[in-house]
Design a protein around this motif. Structure first.
Motif, PDB file in Angstrom:
ATOM      1  N   SER A  54     -15.048 -43.629  31.601  1.00 31.86           N
ATOM      2  CA  SER A  54     -14.703 -43.169  30.263  1.00 31.86           C
ATOM      3  C   SER A  54     -13.886 -44.211  29.512  1.00 31.86           C
ATOM      4  CB  SER A  54     -13.924 -41.853  30.363  1.00 31.86           C
ATOM      5  OG  SER A  54     -13.452 -41.444  29.097  1.00 31.86           O
ATOM      6  N   ARG A  85     -16.125 -47.097  28.503  1.00 27.08           N
ATOM      7  CA  ARG A  85     -16.942 -46.763  27.329  1.00 27.08           C
ATOM      8  C   ARG A  85     -16.110 -46.847  26.062  1.00 27.08           C
ATOM      9  NH1 ARG A  85     -19.223 -42.667  30.611  1.00 27.08           N
ATOM     10  NH2 ARG A  85     -17.856 -41.127  29.614  1.00 27.08           N
ATOM     11  N   SER A 100     -15.691 -50.431  25.094  1.00 25.59           N
ATOM     12  CA  SER A 100     -16.913 -50.985  24.502  1.00 25.59           C
ATOM     13  C   SER A 100     -17.055 -50.543  23.051  1.00 25.59           C
ATOM     14  CB  SER A 100     -18.139 -50.540  25.310  1.00 25.59           C
ATOM     15  OG  SER A 100     -18.044 -51.007  26.643  1.00 25.59           O
ATOM     16  N   ARG A 101     -16.744 -49.271  22.779  1.00 25.58           N
ATOM     17  CA  ARG A 101     -16.844 -48.781  21.404  1.00 25.58           C
ATOM     18  C   ARG A 101     -15.867 -49.506  20.493  1.00 25.58           C
ATOM     19  NH1 ARG A 101     -17.395 -43.584  23.835  1.00 25.58           N
ATOM     20  NH2 ARG A 101     -15.180 -43.178  23.450  1.00 25.58           N
TER      21      ARG A 101
END
Length: 369
Positions: free
Chosen positions: A352, A355, A358-359
């Motif tokens: 999580s 991610r 990365s966002r």
């Protein structure tokens, strides 16, 4: 010889790593070192000895005790799981208090703490790896570098002090249980003597840091696999951590309260599982066995003390009068929640966080969590 004054900052000078000083301590990953092959070999050999000498002889009793699984109250299992989760929440609340502004969202801190715990449980001596991952994710969440490292220092030191105090309390309350047993009387007195020695060491580190460094270097010269520079660095760092706690009394109080809650909730989960198998343990023996197992888990021998914790706690419970089957299944059930459950939770938290990172990279204007 270095004078004590050389190791103490000038009056009014900012102490390295304190929030707001703008001084950035070294990255945690810079302190990570490879484990010596002899240490790895010793860890594997110790684990094999524990499995063969301690766990295998308990296997038959464990198989017989498995019949009692059907009679376990689901409410007790749920209560143990709730206590374990509450323990994790207390640790993240401690993280939030220690970091200071800007503080990430609580759910972000909880995921970071779960990632930290998962790494520690998955890697032998994984403290350095977990610290580096924790530092990276805190930085990505917007925490200043000095705050991230100072919070970790205060949190870890205060948490270990609270655990030591609870263990000492358990030993003191349990001495009467074995008042007629010379072996346990000597063992209990030895534990209290070690704690007194630790208190003396704290006094020396804070009052006479130069002499402590000199003594550490002298001891290192006579030990294998230990360098004088490494011993000096360890003593200086430890002394700095202790002084850091002493200069933040409010944080020290919060650390003690939340750390004690974290340990006590975890110990309560062990008590509930032992009670589920028919042996509710007294408070003193509970703190003694729990403290012993938790301290052993910190040794960088196996991941999270795997095998070693079970080998220490099961005989200790039997010595306190627990039936062999109840002791084995109670400890294994507790380790299922305390050791194995954080592994998938930590993996999910890590994914999580990755991610989220990365966002943020794809959206430069996105504010940190």
């Amino acid at each position: 010889m270095t004078d004590d004054a050389d190791l103490v900052p000038e009056p009014g000078a900012p102490e390295p790593g304190l929030p707001g000083t703008g001084t950035e301590p070294p990255h945690p990953a810079a302190t990570a070192r490879r484990r010596h092959p002899l240490v790895i070999a010793a860890s594997v050999l110790l684990l094999l000895v524990i499995v063969g000498v301690v766990l295998v002889p308990q296997y038959a009793s464990g198989v017989r005790a498995l019949e009692s699984f059907g009679s376990i109250s689901p409410s007790l299992v749920l209560a143990a799981l709730t206590l374990e989760l509450a323990s994790l929440l207390c640790y993240s609340a401690l993280s939030a208090e220690m970091i200071g502004p800007p503080t990430p969202r609580f759910r972000t801190l909880l995921r970071i703490d779960l990632t930290d715990l998962g790494i520690r449980n998955a890697v032998p001596g994984g403290g350095a790896t977990a610290a580096a991952a924790r530092y990276r994710f805190l930085r990505q969440a917007g925490v200043r570098p000095e705050n991230a490292l100072t919070a970790a220092t205060i949190q870890l030191t205060g948490s270990n002090l609270a655990l030591g105090a609870l263990f000492a309390l358990g030993v003191a309350l349990s001495l009467r249980t074995f008042s007629d047993n010379l072996y346990y009387r000597v063992a209990g007195i030895a534990v209290l003597a070690l704690l007194a020695a630790a208190a003396l060491a704290v006094w020396l580190l804070t009052r006479h840091p130069a002499r402590s460094v000199t003594a550490a270097r002298a001891v290192a010269r006579r030990l294998p696999l230990v360098t004088e520079a490494g011993a000096e660095s360890f003593v200086r760092t430890l002394g700095g951590q202790i002084r850091l706690l002493a200069t933040h009394p409010r944080r020290l109080l919060v650390v003690v309260v939340l750390s004690a809650a974290n340990w006590l909730l975890d110990a309560a989960a062990l008590w509930v599982l032992l009670a589920a198998f028919g042996y509710p343990l007294a408070f003193g023996p509970l703190l003694t066995v729990y403290g012993l197992g938790t301290i052993v888990a910190m040794l960088p021998l196996t991941p999270g003390g795997l095998g070693i914790v079970e080998a220490v706690m099961v005989p200790a419970l039997i010595a306190f009068g627990a039936p062999r089957g109840a002791a084995l299944l109670g400890v294994l059930g507790w380790r299922l929640l305390e050791y194995w459950l954080p592994l998938p939770l930590g993996l999910a938290a890590w994914l999580s966080l990755r991610r989220g990172s990365s966002r943020r990279r794809d959206s430069p204007g996105h504010p940190p969590e």
